[in-house]
Design a protein around this motif. Structure first.
Motif, short mmCIF file in Angstrom:
data_model
loop_
_atom_site.label_atom_id
_atom_site.label_comp_id
_atom_site.label_asym_id
_atom_site.label_seq_id
_atom_site.Cartn_x
_atom_site.Cartn_y
_atom_site.Cartn_z
N ALA A 52 -4.50 -8.73 5.55
CA ALA A 52 -4.89 -9.15 6.76
C ALA A 52 -6.41 -8.50 7.51
N LEU A 53 -6.64 -7.04 6.85
CA LEU A 53 -7.63 -6.66 7.50
C LEU A 53 -9.01 -6.65 6.64
N LYS A 54 -10.17 -6.74 7.06
CA LYS A 54 -11.37 -6.81 6.29
C LYS A 54 -12.00 -5.31 6.13
N ASN A 55 -11.70 -4.59 7.35
CA ASN A 55 -12.11 -3.17 7.34
C ASN A 55 -11.60 -2.55 6.10
N PRO A 56 -12.64 -1.41 5.44
CA PRO A 56 -12.01 -0.32 4.80
C PRO A 56 -10.93 0.37 5.37
N LEU A 57 -9.90 0.58 4.78
CA LEU A 57 -8.73 1.05 5.30
C LEU A 57 -8.48 2.48 4.59
N GLN A 58 -7.69 3.75 5.22
CA GLN A 58 -7.18 4.69 4.58
C GLN A 58 -5.90 4.66 5.10
N PHE A 59 -4.91 4.64 4.25
CA PHE A 59 -3.35 4.60 4.64
C PHE A 59 -2.71 5.98 4.48
N GLU A 60 -2.11 6.18 5.64
CA GLU A 60 -1.51 7.59 5.66
C GLU A 60 0.10 7.12 5.86
N PRO A 61 0.96 7.21 4.41
CA PRO A 61 2.03 6.90 4.25
C PRO A 61 3.18 8.01 4.54
N ARG A 62 4.30 7.66 5.28
CA ARG A 62 5.25 8.69 5.35
C ARG A 62 6.80 8.18 5.33
N LEU A 63 7.51 8.66 4.59
CA LEU A 63 8.91 8.06 4.20
C LEU A 63 9.70 9.28 4.77
N ILE A 64 10.54 8.83 5.93
CA ILE A 64 11.43 9.62 6.42
C ILE A 64 12.93 9.53 6.82
N PRO A 65 13.87 10.45 6.94
CA PRO A 65 15.09 9.82 7.41
C PRO A 65 15.25 9.70 9.04
N ASP A 66 16.32 8.89 9.32
CA ASP A 66 16.57 8.61 10.61
C ASP A 66 16.79 9.89 11.64
N GLU A 67 15.95 10.76 11.69
CA GLU A 67 16.13 11.87 12.61
C GLU A 67 14.91 11.80 13.65
N GLN A 68 15.55 11.85 14.74
CA GLN A 68 14.74 11.72 15.96
C GLN A 68 13.58 12.62 15.89
N ALA A 69 13.86 13.86 15.83
CA ALA A 69 12.73 15.00 15.97
C ALA A 69 11.72 14.69 14.89
N THR A 70 12.33 14.24 13.80
CA THR A 70 11.11 14.40 12.47
C THR A 70 10.49 13.00 12.90
N ILE A 71 10.69 11.74 13.22
CA ILE A 71 10.30 10.84 13.47
C ILE A 71 9.18 10.98 14.61
N SER A 72 9.45 11.66 15.70
CA SER A 72 8.54 11.98 16.74
C SER A 72 7.26 12.78 16.23
N ALA A 73 7.74 13.72 15.33
CA ALA A 73 6.76 14.76 15.10
C ALA A 73 5.82 14.19 13.95
#
Ligand SMILES: Nc1ncnc2c1ncn2[C@@H]1O[C@H](COP(=O)(O)OP(=O)(O)OP(=O)(O)O)[C@@H](O)[C@H]1O
Ligand SMILES: Nc1nc2c(c(=O)[nH]1)N[C@H]1C(S)=C(S)[C@@H](COP(=O)(O)O)O[C@H]1N2
Length: 201
Positions: free
Chosen positions: A43-64
């Protein structure tokens, strides 16, 4: 660090977060991150740098994780998963906890679009918020929901029947002082008022 790139040709940082007990626990291979990266790259033409994160359903972890990605200079953060009614679905709460502004129209429109695909669209409590100069949007966890909500509904001939929410993302990021996103109109036509359209020679 500000989210806006110093030059229009600098890679734009995009956070992609898959929130899943099973995928983060290795019970199955995560499909959310590859689906997010593939769609955004199309979808995007810009050069992109992805920052991927795979995390559990823990509210504090998601917010952090969201705070860390904003502070790392991501202009946009997309999460997938954990937006449902289930006990451990807490992505919306974790997102609102780090919000400076709510953007309710994105969730409203995503549910509207999703109803074209599944009657259970109303089970997603997805939200979108602004934190500093970053737009954070929750998407449902079904991998197919990513293109459905971002790109919208197309007819049998491929013509757009109902636009996805990504059409409003570039101008939203302009308005919060982020980088100028350019889209491939074959995937997603970004809407901007005429005065906000920039041309690069
Ligand atoms: N990697 C995957 N492989 C197969 N199905 C998936 C995958 N990720 C998500 N899904 C499907 O999307 C649904 C909704 O995703 P959801 O947000 O609940 O993620 P999840 O992997 O189920 O998280 P959790 O394990 O925390 O319930 C899942 O119940 C599953 O049916
Ligand atoms: N576009 C789209 N929206 C969707 C779905 C989908 O498959 N496609 N799944 C629905 C279902 S079944 C649920 S339970 C909620 C929440 O999903 P999540 O907990 O995986 O975020 O998203 C809903 N919204």
């Amino acid at each position: 660090m500000s989210a806006s790139a110093s030059s229009p040709f600098d890679p734009i940082k995009i956070g992609i977060v898959s929130v899943s007990d099973r995928a983060s626990g290795g019970i199955y291979v995560d499909k959310g991150l590859p689906a997010l990266q593939a769609w955004l790259t199309r979808a995007l033409k810009n050069p992109l740098q992805f920052e991927p994160r795979l995390i559990p359903d823990e509210q504090a972890t998601i917010s952090a994780t969201l705070i860390e990605l904003v502070d790392a200079g991501c202009a946009l953060v997309l999460t997938t998963g954990g937006t449902g009614p289930a006990l451990r679905d807490v992505t919306p709460e974790a997102t609102l906890a780090v919000a400076h502004k709510e953007m309710p129209g994105f969730g409203e429109q995503m549910r509207r679009i999703s109803l074209q695909f599944v009657p259970t669209a109303i089970l997603s409590r997805q939200v979108a918020v602004i934190r500093n100069q970053t737009l954070i949007i929750n998407l449902p966890g079904q991998p197919k929901a990513i293109a459905e909500t971002l790109e919208g509904l197309r007819g049998g001939d491929g013509a757009l029947v109902m636009a996805g929410i990504f059409t409003a993302v570039p101008y939203c990021i302009d308005l919060i002082g982020g980088p100028y996103l350019e889209t491939d109109e074959a995937v997603c036509k970004a809407f901007r008022p005429k005065a906000a359209i920039r041309t690069f020679s």
